[in-house]
Design a protein around this motif. Structure first.
Motif, PDB file in Angstrom:
ATOM      1  N   LYS A 140       0.825  -1.198   0.000  1.00 53.67           N
ATOM      2  CA  LYS A 140       0.000   0.000   0.000  1.00 53.67           C
ATOM      3  C   LYS A 140       0.861   1.251   0.000  1.00 53.67           C
ATOM      4  N   THR A 141       0.270   2.332  -0.470  1.00 52.15           N
ATOM      5  CA  THR A 141       0.866   3.658  -0.365  1.00 52.15           C
ATOM      6  C   THR A 141      -0.216   4.601   0.119  1.00 52.15           C
ATOM      7  N   ILE A 142       0.077   5.355   1.161  1.00 50.32           N
ATOM      8  CA  ILE A 142      -0.885   6.307   1.700  1.00 50.32           C
ATOM      9  C   ILE A 142      -0.345   7.710   1.486  1.00 50.32           C
ATOM     10  N   SER A 143      -1.147   8.561   0.887  1.00 47.65           N
ATOM     11  CA  SER A 143      -0.696   9.924   0.626  1.00 47.65           C
ATOM     12  C   SER A 143      -1.795  10.920   0.955  1.00 47.65           C
ATOM     13  N   VAL A 144      -1.385  12.124   1.329  1.00 46.09           N
ATOM     14  CA  VAL A 144      -2.323  13.214   1.599  1.00 46.09           C
ATOM     15  C   VAL A 144      -2.564  13.953   0.293  1.00 46.09           C
ATOM     16  N   ILE A 145      -3.824  14.049  -0.125  1.00 48.18           N
ATOM     17  CA  ILE A 145      -4.114  14.668  -1.420  1.00 48.18           C
ATOM     18  C   ILE A 145      -4.859  15.993  -1.293  1.00 48.18           C
ATOM     19  N   ASP A 146      -5.360  16.307  -0.084  1.00 49.66           N
ATOM     20  CA  ASP A 146      -6.048  17.584   0.096  1.00 49.66           C
ATOM     21  C   ASP A 146      -6.036  17.943   1.574  1.00 49.66           C
ATOM     22  N   ILE A 147      -5.971  19.231   1.878  1.00 47.02           N
ATOM     23  CA  ILE A 147      -5.924  19.699   3.262  1.00 47.02           C
ATOM     24  C   ILE A 147      -7.006  20.746   3.471  1.00 47.02           C
ATOM     25  N   GLU A 148      -7.786  20.584   4.552  1.00 47.64           N
ATOM     26  CA  GLU A 148      -8.819  21.556   4.890  1.00 47.64           C
ATOM     27  C   GLU A 148      -8.572  22.092   6.296  1.00 47.64           C
ATOM     28  N   ASP A 149      -9.527  22.877   6.811  1.00 41.71           N
ATOM     29  CA  ASP A 149      -9.333  23.564   8.088  1.00 41.71           C
ATOM     30  C   ASP A 149      -9.059  22.617   9.251  1.00 41.71           C
ATOM     31  N   SER A 150      -9.769  21.516   9.308  1.00 45.11           N
ATOM     32  CA  SER A 150      -9.613  20.621  10.457  1.00 45.11           C
ATOM     33  C   SER A 150      -9.471  19.162  10.036  1.00 45.11           C
ATOM     34  N   ALA A 151      -9.085  18.945   8.785  1.00 44.40           N
ATOM     35  CA  ALA A 151      -8.981  17.572   8.292  1.00 44.40           C
ATOM     36  C   ALA A 151      -8.118  17.543   7.044  1.00 44.40           C
ATOM     37  N   PHE A 152      -7.652  16.363   6.695  1.00 42.66           N
ATOM     38  CA  PHE A 152      -7.019  16.211   5.391  1.00 42.66           C
ATOM     39  C   PHE A 152      -7.453  14.893   4.775  1.00 42.66           C
ATOM     40  N   GLU A 153      -7.555  14.914   3.461  1.00 40.42           N
ATOM     41  CA  GLU A 153      -8.028  13.743   2.724  1.00 40.42           C
ATOM     42  C   GLU A 153      -6.851  12.832   2.417  1.00 40.42           C
ATOM     43  N   LEU A 154      -7.055  11.552   2.671  1.00 44.04           N
ATOM     44  CA  LEU A 154      -6.024  10.547   2.433  1.00 44.04           C
ATOM     45  C   LEU A 154      -6.401   9.683   1.239  1.00 44.04           C
ATOM     46  N   GLU A 155      -5.398   9.242   0.527  1.00 41.44           N
ATOM     47  CA  GLU A 155      -5.624   8.303  -0.570  1.00 41.44           C
ATOM     48  C   GLU A 155      -4.809   7.047  -0.291  1.00 41.44           C
ATOM     49  N   LEU A 156      -5.476   5.922  -0.335  1.00 38.44           N
ATOM     50  CA  LEU A 156      -4.837   4.634  -0.080  1.00 38.44           C
ATOM     51  C   LEU A 156      -4.759   3.861  -1.392  1.00 38.44           C
ATOM     52  N   GLU A 157      -3.557   3.546  -1.815  1.00 30.96           N
ATOM     53  CA  GLU A 157      -3.369   2.792  -3.054  1.00 30.96           C
ATOM     54  C   GLU A 157      -2.843   1.401  -2.723  1.00 30.96           C
ATOM     55  N   ILE A 158      -3.510   0.397  -3.245  1.00 35.73           N
ATOM     56  CA  ILE A 158      -3.147  -0.991  -2.968  1.00 35.73           C
ATOM     57  C   ILE A 158      -2.710  -1.665  -4.259  1.00 35.73           C
ATOM     58  N   ASN A 159      -1.555  -2.266  -4.219  1.00 35.17           N
ATOM     59  CA  ASN A 159      -1.068  -3.016  -5.376  1.00 35.17           C
ATOM     60  C   ASN A 159      -1.374  -4.491  -5.155  1.00 35.17           C
ATOM     61  N   ALA A 160      -2.085  -5.107  -6.082  1.00 39.12           N
ATOM     62  CA  ALA A 160      -2.459  -6.508  -5.925  1.00 39.12           C
ATOM     63  C   ALA A 160      -2.497  -7.190  -7.284  1.00 39.12           C
ATOM     64  N   THR A 161      -2.088  -8.452  -7.307  1.00 37.55           N
ATOM     65  CA  THR A 161      -2.098  -9.233  -8.541  1.00 37.55           C
ATOM     66  C   THR A 161      -3.430  -9.963  -8.662  1.00 37.55           C
ATOM     67  N   PRO A 162      -4.203  -9.706  -9.720  1.00 37.33           N
ATOM     68  CA  PRO A 162      -5.519 -10.352  -9.845  1.00 37.33           C
ATOM     69  C   PRO A 162      -5.403 -11.841 -10.143  1.00 37.33           C
ATOM     70  N   LYS A 163      -6.374 -12.614  -9.675  1.00 36.12           N
ATOM     71  CA  LYS A 163      -6.421 -14.040  -9.973  1.00 36.12           C
ATOM     72  C   LYS A 163      -6.850 -14.257 -11.421  1.00 36.12           C
TER      73      LYS A 163
END
Length: 290
Positions: A140-163
């Motif tokens: 996984k990779t977690i990154s902050v993509i937006d910042i507001e007054d009392s919060a910030f938005e996180l993006e979680l990216e998961i790398n997975a090999t499909p069956k």
């Protein structure tokens, strides 16, 4: 029928001094009962009364005296005891402070050793839903993509090999978005990937219940009420014994309360408020469902 109802109620002894929410109701024949209003259906002109022994009965409003009818039709539910205590909004952090906090939190999240056995981990909440379709789920990779007054938005990216039996063979990356909600001192109190804010839980179940109602899906009203109460959200006249028809009037009331108060609502200290625009976005369709 009206007389039988009032005669039954009148068998219970009356107290000379009534509690604040109990009163004497008088019918058109002059007989009295001691009870309190717990629900009013103004459109059908019916009222539900509760006696001191907790027994309830629903009767037409017009069985009572003219004075009592006016009192009943003017009645409004009191939700003050069920609302979480309100506090003033904390002083907003500076943009530079928010950026530093967000960067530090992003590093902490990426360096954290996540365990599949951790019931509150990102894996259980998000990734395991895809486990039957993918191999090697967990990077996984977690990154902050937006910042507001009392919060910030996180993006979680998961790398997975499909069956092999998965149609979307080329899609290895799974992306989820969530929010980290800050306390007034800048500490992260809620992370929607791990421990969602009570207002986020409430908006989710309200919206989901509305969707189920519209498309005639089964609804566990007891679980719905219990979830809202655990989040400190008033349920007005809705109880675990309510019917599906009761949802028509009560769920929009609950949604309106959250729309108006959710951005300043938290049930535990220290206070951390949920972004108002997120509430509006999640509840904007509720009225359409009913």
């Amino acid at each position: 029928m009206k007389r039988l109802f009032l005669l039954t109620l009148s068998l219970f002894s009356m107290s000379a001094v009534l509690a604040a929410d109990y009163r004497l109701f008088t019918d058109q024949d002059g007989r009295t009962i001691e009870a309190k209003i717990i629900k009013l259906d103004a459109s059908m002109k019916k009222v539900t009364l509760e006696r001191r022994n907790k027994k309830k009965a629903t009767v037409p409003v017009n069985v009572f005296s003219e004075e009592d009818q006016k009192y009943i039709l003017a009645w409004k539910p009191d939700t003050s005891l069920r609302e979480a205590p309100q506090t003033e909004n904390p002083k907003p952090l500076k943009k530079s402070e928010l950026k530093q906090i967000a960067k530090r939190y992003e590093e902490e999240m990426n360096n954290k050793e996540w365990r599949i056995s951790d019931s509150r981990s990102i894996y259980v909440l998000q990734v395991l839903n895809d486990a039957k379709y993918y191999y090697d789920v967990g990077t996984k990779t977690i990154s902050v993509i937006d910042i507001e007054d009392s919060a910030f938005e996180l993006e979680l990216e998961i790398n997975a090999t499909p069956k092999r039996n998965v149609v979307e063979q080329g899609k290895h990356d799974r992306v989820y978005r969530g929010w980290a909600i800050l306390c007034s001192n800048g500490d992260v109190k809620y992370n929607s990937f791990i421990n969602p804010h009570p207002v986020e839980i409430a908006t989710h179940v309200i919206s989901k219940t509305g969707w189920k109602y519209k498309f005639k899906e089964p609804i566990d009203i007891g679980a719905f009420v219990g979830t809202l109460e655990s989040c400190g959200i008033p349920t007005f006249n809705l109880t675990s014994n309510s019917t599906r028809e009761d949802l028509i009037d009560e769920v929009p009331k609950i949604a309106d309360w959250v729309m108006e108060n959710g951005h300043k609502h938290d049930t535990t200290q220290p206070i951390a408020y949920y972004p108002e625009d997120l509430i509006e976005d999640k509840l904007k369709k509720v009225d359409q469902y009913f």
